[in-house]
Design a protein around this motif. Structure first.
Motif, PDB file in Angstrom:
ATOM      1  N   GLY A   1      49.649  38.955 142.292  1.00 60.61           N
ATOM      2  CA  GLY A   1      51.039  39.309 142.878  1.00 60.61           C
ATOM      3  C   GLY A   1      52.184  39.664 142.070  1.00 60.61           C
ATOM      4  O   GLY A   1      53.197  40.147 142.524  1.00 60.61           O
ATOM      5  N   LEU A   2      52.083  39.365 140.793  1.00 60.97           N
ATOM      6  CA  LEU A   2      53.475  39.448 139.870  1.00 60.97           C
ATOM      7  C   LEU A   2      53.026  40.672 138.882  1.00 60.97           C
ATOM      8  O   LEU A   2      51.810  41.070 138.696  1.00 60.97           O
ATOM      9  CB  LEU A   2      53.568  38.439 139.158  1.00 60.97           C
ATOM     10  CG  LEU A   2      53.882  37.232 139.708  1.00 60.97           C
ATOM     11  CD1 LEU A   2      53.919  35.871 138.576  1.00 60.97           C
ATOM     12  CD2 LEU A   2      55.282  37.152 140.263  1.00 60.97           C
ATOM     13  N   PRO A   3      54.063  41.762 138.529  1.00 64.41           N
ATOM     14  CA  PRO A   3      53.923  42.754 137.872  1.00 64.41           C
ATOM     15  C   PRO A   3      53.530  42.162 136.454  1.00 64.41           C
ATOM     16  O   PRO A   3      53.958  41.156 136.152  1.00 64.41           O
ATOM     17  CB  PRO A   3      55.204  43.492 138.066  1.00 64.41           C
ATOM     18  CG  PRO A   3      56.090  42.179 138.355  1.00 64.41           C
ATOM     19  CD  PRO A   3      55.363  41.476 139.286  1.00 64.41           C
ATOM     20  N   SER A   4      53.091  43.247 135.621  1.00 64.86           N
ATOM     21  CA  SER A   4      52.993  43.006 134.259  1.00 64.86           C
ATOM     22  C   SER A   4      54.102  42.897 133.598  1.00 64.86           C
ATOM     23  O   SER A   4      55.167  43.313 133.943  1.00 64.86           O
ATOM     24  CB  SER A   4      52.033  44.219 133.665  1.00 64.86           C
ATOM     25  OG  SER A   4      50.743  44.360 134.259  1.00 64.86           O
ATOM     26  N   GLY A   5      53.904  41.967 132.537  1.00 57.32           N
ATOM     27  CA  GLY A   5      55.336  41.612 131.692  1.00 57.32           C
ATOM     28  C   GLY A   5      55.305  40.415 130.958  1.00 57.32           C
ATOM     29  O   GLY A   5      54.261  39.609 131.053  1.00 57.32           O
ATOM     30  N   VAL A   6      56.517  40.115 130.429  1.00 57.53           N
ATOM     31  CA  VAL A   6      56.545  39.109 129.625  1.00 57.53           C
ATOM     32  C   VAL A   6      57.204  38.078 130.650  1.00 57.53           C
ATOM     33  O   VAL A   6      58.312  38.010 131.153  1.00 57.53           O
ATOM     34  CB  VAL A   6      57.451  39.117 128.449  1.00 57.53           C
ATOM     35  CG1 VAL A   6      57.755  37.782 127.679  1.00 57.53           C
ATOM     36  CG2 VAL A   6      56.951  40.158 127.634  1.00 57.53           C
ATOM     37  N   TYR A   7      56.726  36.812 130.586  1.00 51.26           N
ATOM     38  CA  TYR A   7      57.122  35.628 131.197  1.00 51.26           C
ATOM     39  C   TYR A   7      57.162  34.317 130.417  1.00 51.26           C
ATOM     40  O   TYR A   7      56.963  34.153 129.285  1.00 51.26           O
ATOM     41  CB  TYR A   7      56.437  35.083 132.416  1.00 51.26           C
ATOM     42  CG  TYR A   7      56.220  36.200 133.522  1.00 51.26           C
ATOM     43  CD1 TYR A   7      56.999  36.268 134.754  1.00 51.26           C
ATOM     44  CD2 TYR A   7      55.214  37.201 133.484  1.00 51.26           C
ATOM     45  CE1 TYR A   7      56.746  37.152 135.684  1.00 51.26           C
ATOM     46  CE2 TYR A   7      55.262  38.353 134.308  1.00 51.26           C
ATOM     47  CZ  TYR A   7      55.922  38.190 135.288  1.00 51.26           C
ATOM     48  OH  TYR A   7      55.930  39.435 136.293  1.00 51.26           O
ATOM     49  N   LEU A   8      58.333  33.527 131.060  1.00 55.50           N
ATOM     50  CA  LEU A   8      58.618  32.180 130.108  1.00 55.50           C
ATOM     51  C   LEU A   8      58.058  30.833 130.832  1.00 55.50           C
ATOM     52  O   LEU A   8      58.125  30.992 132.068  1.00 55.50           O
ATOM     53  CB  LEU A   8      60.301  32.032 129.889  1.00 55.50           C
ATOM     54  CG  LEU A   8      60.860  33.120 129.342  1.00 55.50           C
ATOM     55  CD1 LEU A   8      62.312  33.163 129.513  1.00 55.50           C
ATOM     56  CD2 LEU A   8      60.401  33.431 127.869  1.00 55.50           C
ATOM     57  N   PHE A   9      57.505  30.127 130.229  1.00 60.17           N
ATOM     58  CA  PHE A   9      57.041  28.789 130.699  1.00 60.17           C
ATOM     59  C   PHE A   9      58.002  27.692 129.937  1.00 60.17           C
ATOM     60  O   PHE A   9      57.977  27.559 128.704  1.00 60.17           O
ATOM     61  CB  PHE A   9      55.557  28.151 130.703  1.00 60.17           C
ATOM     62  CG  PHE A   9      54.818  28.293 129.397  1.00 60.17           C
ATOM     63  CD1 PHE A   9      54.511  27.067 128.850  1.00 60.17           C
ATOM     64  CD2 PHE A   9      54.379  29.740 128.985  1.00 60.17           C
ATOM     65  CE1 PHE A   9      54.093  27.182 127.460  1.00 60.17           C
ATOM     66  CE2 PHE A   9      53.692  29.678 127.639  1.00 60.17           C
ATOM     67  CZ  PHE A   9      53.414  28.444 127.035  1.00 60.17           C
ATOM     68  N   LYS A  10      58.658  26.860 130.715  1.00 57.55           N
ATOM     69  CA  LYS A  10      59.772  25.929 130.344  1.00 57.55           C
ATOM     70  C   LYS A  10      59.339  24.531 130.721  1.00 57.55           C
ATOM     71  O   LYS A  10      59.027  24.104 131.819  1.00 57.55           O
ATOM     72  CB  LYS A  10      60.948  26.298 130.807  1.00 57.55           C
ATOM     73  CG  LYS A  10      62.060  25.429 130.382  1.00 57.55           C
ATOM     74  CD  LYS A  10      63.391  25.705 130.955  1.00 57.55           C
ATOM     75  CE  LYS A  10      64.612  25.043 130.329  1.00 57.55           C
ATOM     76  NZ  LYS A  10      65.978  25.413 130.921  1.00 57.55           N
ATOM     77  N   VAL A  11      59.234  23.772 129.830  1.00 55.87           N
ATOM     78  CA  VAL A  11      58.707  22.270 129.822  1.00 55.87           C
ATOM     79  C   VAL A  11      59.919  21.547 129.650  1.00 55.87           C
ATOM     80  O   VAL A  11      60.567  21.470 128.572  1.00 55.87           O
ATOM     81  CB  VAL A  11      57.451  21.735 129.062  1.00 55.87           C
ATOM     82  CG1 VAL A  11      57.141  20.320 129.258  1.00 55.87           C
ATOM     83  CG2 VAL A  11      56.228  22.697 129.447  1.00 55.87           C
ATOM     84  N   GLU A  12      60.341  20.576 130.787  1.00 53.94           N
ATOM     85  CA  GLU A  12      61.609  19.742 130.371  1.00 53.94           C
ATOM     86  C   GLU A  12      61.110  18.260 130.435  1.00 53.94           C
ATOM     87  O   GLU A  12      60.433  17.818 131.563  1.00 53.94           O
ATOM     88  CB  GLU A  12      62.744  20.046 131.367  1.00 53.94           C
ATOM     89  CG  GLU A  12      63.268  21.543 131.164  1.00 53.94           C
ATOM     90  CD  GLU A  12      64.206  21.819 132.263  1.00 53.94           C
ATOM     91  OE1 GLU A  12      65.396  21.711 132.281  1.00 53.94           O
ATOM     92  OE2 GLU A  12      63.617  22.434 133.349  1.00 53.94           O
ATOM     93  N   ALA A  13      61.798  17.394 129.533  1.00 58.38           N
ATOM     94  CA  ALA A  13      61.568  15.997 129.678  1.00 58.38           C
ATOM     95  C   ALA A  13      63.309  15.604 129.961  1.00 58.38           C
ATOM     96  O   ALA A  13      64.297  16.293 129.514  1.00 58.38           O
ATOM     97  CB  ALA A  13      60.992  15.383 128.697  1.00 58.38           C
ATOM     98  N   PRO A  14      63.422  14.290 130.125  1.00 56.14           N
ATOM     99  CA  PRO A  14      64.989  13.717 130.024  1.00 56.14           C
ATOM    100  C   PRO A  14      65.899  14.253 128.947  1.00 56.14           C
ATOM    101  O   PRO A  14      67.005  14.642 128.847  1.00 56.14           O
ATOM    102  CB  PRO A  14      64.917  12.324 130.153  1.00 56.14           C
ATOM    103  CG  PRO A  14      63.592  12.175 130.998  1.00 56.14           C
ATOM    104  CD  PRO A  14      62.518  13.274 130.619  1.00 56.14           C
ATOM    105  N   ASN A  15      65.211  14.070 127.738  1.00 55.23           N
ATOM    106  CA  ASN A  15      66.077  14.687 126.499  1.00 55.23           C
ATOM    107  C   ASN A  15      65.462  15.500 125.463  1.00 55.23           C
ATOM    108  O   ASN A  15      65.850  15.650 124.669  1.00 55.23           O
ATOM    109  CB  ASN A  15      66.344  13.187 125.590  1.00 55.23           C
ATOM    110  CG  ASN A  15      67.043  12.300 126.386  1.00 55.23           C
ATOM    111  OD1 ASN A  15      67.933  12.518 126.886  1.00 55.23           O
ATOM    112  ND2 ASN A  15      66.790  10.925 126.272  1.00 55.23           N
TER     113      ASN A  15
END
Length: 557
Positions: free
Chosen positions: A532-546
């Motif tokens: 359902g998303l168009p082709s392209g560049v995406y970001l995946f972000k992982v966050e911990a407290p620090n």
């Protein structure tokens, strides 16, 4: 008169709803976007619920670099200038004023909705404030104060913060609509999604019709956008039912952002002012985005208005995308497409051929713009490389940038520059810098300071990094990459930690929240489905407290 009464009574409905929620008996509106050194209007709407009151008395204490110029009284029955009387207030160094409204007149008696519009002048300042204290009085007796009818003390001041912005050169010029000026736009394009029109407007006078929306071959407009004598933004239609109306005060000399959005699904058209829904109407029969004429015109004798940054879009984003980008002259979206954009910097813009748009203009004047249009800030990301950090940034309005300065702050100390690079104004590129881990600091913040050609400065979002002896996790590259439509993301948690995993578009729009919670030590695998998303560049972000880490992935269909 009847139309104005409807608008003011609708505004009274807003006032009463606000009063019930906040236990207040007034509605005060200040502008959001006022340039340095400009005058601006403040609207105070009140209801006289005290038939025995013989006057309403308003004390105004302007803050630093602000002065009160004049005041007007408005109701359905009358318009009148109000006198400003000097007030001597202990421990106040500015120019205090009293504004008094005589309530003995039958047209101002109990139950009457009244509006006081105050015009202020601002000097060169970023922020200031205004204090108001209003009271309904009978003789020397205070019947009620504005902000709290139950608490009649001498401390009943309403405090308002007022912010100003310094116009940037990137705003360049806009178009001034004097009497008999017009800009006609005929849209001729098959839309895949919804039609969105957005623009900035500054009104120099009250009571102005500024935009009419037609269907092709129809002689009467379907919708008319205007402000009335009370300076309320209004949408009217002689052919379509209005299902929602919330009048919005538009002060003279301040800028307002207008969005018009059609929805095929809802069969409705929505009108927003400064991100607030002000009207909703049913769409006319046979209304199609490729069958629309926009006519910006000034037929108002002796009055004028200005328009800047007009966009027409084939829109498939959430409205939050438009709200977030309304100050930027550049357009970038992974889901919507730009049909036309006009910065109004030069008449040459009207000569550029666009197969989707036909233009007709008359008597337009290009003048220097002070609209709130700013260069877009760059996007900063960080990657862990053993005992070093790789900091990468790109994006923003690179054509406006002169230098990028990477700044660093350790343990809440002031930011200091660690790297400076001259901007490449010819193309968008990625910049990077390797910085060693500072083991003497527990937390480090990074940001990009973008110095523009006009001397203005903008900053990227902060990136926060915790610098303990070990990081709470390591993040691998997604696999497969490129992918269609599914991919996996591996995270090795070094020590038990709270983890949040989010997918974003390149513009920073949140696509999905993959996980939020506690993860134990070990390897964890997460799946992302780009269906359902168009082709392209995406970001995946992982966050911990620090600690935060971001990587890119490519969806190819």
């Amino acid at each position: 008169m009847f139309r104005n009464a409807i608008i003011l009574f609708a505004f009274l409905f807003v006032l009463e709803a606000f009063a019930q929620e906040k236990e207040s008996n007034y509605y005060l509106v200040c502008p959001r976007f006022t340039p340095y050194g400009s005058s601006f209007d403040v609207s105070l709407t009140i209801t006289n619920t005290f038939p025995e009151a013989d006057r309403f008395e308003l004390l105004v204490l302007p803050g630093n670099a602000i002065s009160l110029n004049k005041a007007e009284y408005k109701s359905v029955y009358e318009f009148a200038k109000l006198s400003l009387l000097d007030a001597d207030i202990e421990d106040y160094q500015g120019e205090a004023s009293y504004i008094t409204v005589n309530l003995n007149d039958s047209s101002r008696s109990g139950g009457t909705v009244s509006q006081i519009i105050m015009n202020f002048k601002a000097e060169q300042t970023n922020t200031s404030g205004i204090k108001f204290r209003g009271a309904f009085k009978k003789g020397d007796t205070v019947l009620a104060y504005l902000n709290s009818p139950k608490d009649m003390t001498d401390e009943n001041f309403i405090d308002v913060d007022v912010e100003f912005y310094k116009p940037q050169k990137v705003a360049d010029k806009n178009i001034l609509f004097n009497e008999d000026s017009f800009l006609k736009i005929d849209i001729d394009k098959k839309f895949s999604n919804n039609l969105l029109i957005e623009f900035w407007i500054k009104l120099n006078d009250a009571g102005i019709d500024f935009l009419k929306i037609y269907r092709n071959s129809y002689s009467q407009p379907d919708f008319t956008l205007s402000t009335n004598k009370f300076q309320m933004f209004n949408v009217s239609s002689n052919v379509q039912a209005q299902t929602f109306l919330k009048p919005y005060f538009n002060g003279k000399k301040s800028w307002y952002h207008i969005i018009i959005l059609t929805s095929k699904k809802d069969e409705s058209i929505y009108f927003y002012c400064n991100n607030t829904l002000v009207a909703k109407n049913n769409l006319p029969d046979f209304f199609e985005p490729d069958n629309v004429n926009l006519v910006f015109a000034n037929t108002n004798t002796g009055k004028s208005f200005l328009i800047d940054l007009l966009r027409i879009e084939d829109f498939n984003n959430t409205l939050g995308f438009s709200f977030a980008n309304m100050h930027s002259i550049s357009f970038s979206s992974d889901s919507s497409s730009l049909v036309a954009q006009y910065k109004f910097d030069s008449p040459d813009e009207f000569l550029t051929e666009n197969e989707n748009i036909k233009l007709e203009t008359s008597n337009l004047k290009f003048v220097k713009s002070d609209a709130p249009l700013f260069a877009r800030s760059p996007e900063l990301n960080i990657n862990l490389l053993g005992s070093s950090y790789e900091l990468e940034w790109k994006g923003g309005d690179y054509k406006q940038a002169a230098y990028y300065i990477l700044e660093k702050s350790s343990d809440s100390k002031p930011y200091t520059p660690v790297f400076t690079v001259q901007a490449d104004n010819t193309q968008e590129k990625t910049y990077s810098f390797i910085d060693a881990v500072d083991e003497s600091s527990e937390i480090v913040y990074y940001r990009i300071k973008q110095q523009n050609n006009d001397g203005s400065i903008i900053y990227s979002s902060l990136v926060k990094v915790g610098q303990g002896e070990s990081q709470p996790f390591t993040l691998g590259q997604n696999y497969p990459n490129p992918f269609n439509p599914k991919t996996s993301i591996d995270i090795e948690v070094i020590e038990d930690s709270e983890i949040e995993i989010t997918i974003y578009s390149l513009e920073g729009r949140e696509i999905a929240k993959l996980f939020k919670g506690s993860l134990t030590k070990g390897l964890h695998k997460f799946s992302f489905d780009g269906e359902g998303l168009p082709s392209g560049v995406y970001l995946f972000k992982v966050e911990a407290p620090n600690f935060t880490q971001t990587k890119k992935m490519i969806l190819t269909k």
